[in-house]
Design a protein around this motif. Sequence first.
Motif, PDB file in Angstrom:
ATOM      1  N   ARG A  42      37.590 -37.448  39.998  1.00  0.00           N
ATOM      2  CA  ARG A  42      38.351 -36.862  41.101  1.00  0.00           C
ATOM      3  C   ARG A  42      37.399 -36.461  42.226  1.00  0.00           C
ATOM      4  O   ARG A  42      36.263 -36.087  41.986  1.00  0.00           O
ATOM      5  CB  ARG A  42      39.154 -35.654  40.620  1.00  0.00           C
ATOM      6  N   ASN A 374      42.567 -41.054  43.107  1.00  0.00           N
ATOM      7  CA  ASN A 374      41.735 -40.049  42.448  1.00  0.00           C
ATOM      8  C   ASN A 374      41.203 -38.985  43.410  1.00  0.00           C
ATOM      9  O   ASN A 374      40.405 -38.143  43.010  1.00  0.00           O
ATOM     10  CB  ASN A 374      40.551 -40.733  41.747  1.00  0.00           C
ATOM     11  N   LYS A 401      46.437 -38.631  45.320  1.00  0.00           N
ATOM     12  CA  LYS A 401      47.241 -38.123  44.205  1.00  0.00           C
ATOM     13  C   LYS A 401      46.476 -37.202  43.273  1.00  0.00           C
ATOM     14  O   LYS A 401      47.003 -36.757  42.251  1.00  0.00           O
ATOM     15  CB  LYS A 401      47.827 -39.300  43.421  1.00  0.00           C
ATOM     16  N   SER A 405      47.715 -35.681  39.595  1.00  0.00           N
ATOM     17  CA  SER A 405      48.139 -34.283  39.470  1.00  0.00           C
ATOM     18  C   SER A 405      48.989 -33.799  40.644  1.00  0.00           C
ATOM     19  O   SER A 405      49.468 -32.653  40.624  1.00  0.00           O
ATOM     20  CB  SER A 405      46.899 -33.380  39.351  1.00  0.00           C
ATOM     21  N   LEU A 406      49.206 -34.638  41.659  1.00  0.00           N
ATOM     22  CA  LEU A 406      49.985 -34.258  42.826  1.00  0.00           C
ATOM     23  C   LEU A 406      51.239 -35.122  42.937  1.00  0.00           C
ATOM     24  O   LEU A 406      51.192 -36.330  42.697  1.00  0.00           O
ATOM     25  CB  LEU A 406      49.154 -34.411  44.102  1.00  0.00           C
ATOM     26  N   ASP A 407      52.334 -34.501  43.317  1.00  0.00           N
ATOM     27  CA  ASP A 407      53.597 -35.202  43.539  1.00  0.00           C
ATOM     28  C   ASP A 407      53.699 -35.493  45.034  1.00  0.00           C
ATOM     29  O   ASP A 407      54.167 -34.673  45.817  1.00  0.00           O
ATOM     30  CB  ASP A 407      54.770 -34.335  43.073  1.00  0.00           C
ATOM     31  N   SER A 425      44.155 -24.358  44.524  1.00  0.00           N
ATOM     32  CA  SER A 425      44.893 -25.342  43.734  1.00  0.00           C
ATOM     33  C   SER A 425      44.110 -26.639  43.604  1.00  0.00           C
ATOM     34  O   SER A 425      44.157 -27.303  42.557  1.00  0.00           O
ATOM     35  CB  SER A 425      46.251 -25.609  44.387  1.00  0.00           C
ATOM     36  N   ASP A 428      41.277 -26.101  41.062  1.00  0.00           N
ATOM     37  CA  ASP A 428      41.814 -26.192  39.700  1.00  0.00           C
ATOM     38  C   ASP A 428      41.843 -27.635  39.228  1.00  0.00           C
ATOM     39  O   ASP A 428      41.477 -27.952  38.084  1.00  0.00           O
ATOM     40  CB  ASP A 428      43.232 -25.618  39.642  1.00  0.00           C
ATOM     41  N   ARG A 429      42.275 -28.526  40.111  1.00  0.00           N
ATOM     42  CA  ARG A 429      42.395 -29.937  39.748  1.00  0.00           C
ATOM     43  C   ARG A 429      41.035 -30.627  39.648  1.00  0.00           C
ATOM     44  O   ARG A 429      40.947 -31.720  39.096  1.00  0.00           O
ATOM     45  CB  ARG A 429      43.293 -30.642  40.773  1.00  0.00           C
ATOM     46  N   ASP A 431      38.646 -29.030  38.104  1.00  0.00           N
ATOM     47  CA  ASP A 431      38.063 -28.295  36.973  1.00  0.00           C
ATOM     48  C   ASP A 431      36.911 -27.407  37.422  1.00  0.00           C
ATOM     49  O   ASP A 431      35.873 -27.297  36.750  1.00  0.00           O
ATOM     50  CB  ASP A 431      37.589 -29.253  35.880  1.00  0.00           C
ATOM     51  N   SER A 448      53.011 -30.193  42.601  1.00  0.00           N
ATOM     52  CA  SER A 448      53.194 -31.179  41.525  1.00  0.00           C
ATOM     53  C   SER A 448      54.596 -31.056  40.938  1.00  0.00           C
ATOM     54  O   SER A 448      55.363 -30.179  41.310  1.00  0.00           O
ATOM     55  CB  SER A 448      52.148 -30.955  40.434  1.00  0.00           C
TER      56      SER A 448
END
Length: 448
Positions: A42, A374, A401, A405-407, A425, A428-429, A431, A448
Motif C-alpha cells: 500500500r 494499492n 482503493k 479497503s476503500l469503497d 484513517s 490505519d490502512r 498499518d 469503506s
Amino acid sequence: MNRSRISRRALLRGAGAAVALPWMESMVAAGAPGGSATTGPRRMGFFYVPNGVHMKDWRPEAEGRDFQMPWILEPLAPLKQDLLVLTGLAQDNARAHGDGPGDHARSLSCFLTGVHPVKTDGANIQVGVSVDQVAARKLGDATRLPSLELGIERGGQSGNCDSGYSCAYSSNISWRSPTTPTAKEINPRLVFDRLFGNRGGTGTEAERRKRSLYDRSILDFVLEDAQSLRGRIGQTDRRKLDEYLTAVREIEQRIARADEADGGKSGLDVGAARPAGVPKEYAEHVRLMFDLIVLAFQTDTTRICTFMFGNEGSTRPYPFLEVPEGHHDLSHHGKDPKKLAKIRKINRFHMEEFARMLVRLKESREGERSVLDNSMIVYGSGISDGDRHNHDDLPVLLVGKGGGSLDTGRHVVYSPQPLNNLYLSMLDRMDVPCERLGDSTGRLEKLS
C-alpha cells in the motif's frame, strides 16, 4: 519451462549503476509490511494545489454514487470508480486564531500537519509533523527511499513571505519535525539520479569517469544484467520489463532535452556540477515529475510521496492557457467573470495532468491489482475559495482503493470535521499506529 523466482528487491546492476524493477509475476513475496507478492504494498501520496479552486465547478451536486463530475473534475471521469470526492473537511488551524493575515502560509504548513504555525519570519519556525513523515518513520525501512518530496517552485526557507510568516511555511508541505521541513526537489534530473542509484556518484572513480565521459543512458550500464534476467522470466514478464525500460529511457531523453534547453552540456568531467534538467515549460515539468512518481511507486522505491504544483500564494502565470496574469492575483477574483474563467482554466489544467498520472498508475499491474488500487492519493488545497481565504469545506479528493479497503466511486458529504481525521484513517490502512495527528478528533467514517 521452469522460471526462477525474482526477489522484490532485485536490481539491475552494472558499472556502479542500479535500476529497480517493477512488480513481475516471477517475484516472490516482499516480506515487508503492507503487501505481498499477489497484492502489492500500500502507498500514500499527497498532491497540493495553491490558492484554492473555483468551488462551483468542483463540488458535485449529488451525494453518493450517482453524482455527475463537475467541470474541473471531468478529466477524472474514466477514473470515477477509483475515487472519493470528500466534502465538508476543514483545517481549522489554518485560520488566523488571533495572528492576523497570513492565510497562504498557514494553509500550506497546516495542510498535512493540522497544527497552527508559530507566526515568525525568523529561525524559530514551528508547526507539526506531517502525516507523510509519520508514515515514513514507520515504513521507511521497507523501501530504498523512505519518502519522496517533489514540487515545481523552489521557494525560500527563511525570510518573510506572507504577512510575517516565514517563507518556510509557504514553500514546504512535508515536515520531518515541528521545526524541520522536508525540502522538496524540483529538478527532474536529480530525482532521476536519486531513484536510479545516483548514477553520477556511485561506483569506482574509473566507473564514474567512464559514465561521465560518454554521458550514456543508465540502461547501457545494466544491459548485460537485463539480458540475463530476460532468460530467467516468462513472456509476460519480459514484455513488462521491456515496457518499463522503454519508459525509463524515454524519461532520460526528456530530461536530456531539458538540459539542452537550459544550457546543459554532455561529456561532463567527473566532479562537475550536474546540469539543471528543469524544463522551461511548466506543463512538461509537471509531467516529468509525475512520470518519476509513477516509476518510484511502480518499482517500490518509495511508498510515500508529496507533490506541490506551486508554492502557496504562487504568482505563476499560465500563458500556454492564455492566462498571462499571476495565479494568486486571479484567485482574488471578486466574482469577476473574466477572472473566474481563467481560474477555472488553471484548475482544469492541474486536474488533467493529475488524471494522466493516475491512468498510468492504473495501467501498472502488480499481481491481482494495479498500483492505483494499492494506493491512497490525496489531492487538494488548504484554501477553499481563493477570494474568501476560507479553510472549511476544502476541495479534497481521495483516489485509489487503498488495497481494497476503500469503497470508492462516491461523493461523501460530512458535517464539518478536521481533515486530519482522514489522515488517521489512511494511517490505519497503512498499518501505522497513530492515536492523534494535529487537531484530529477521530477516524473519518464512511470510507469503506
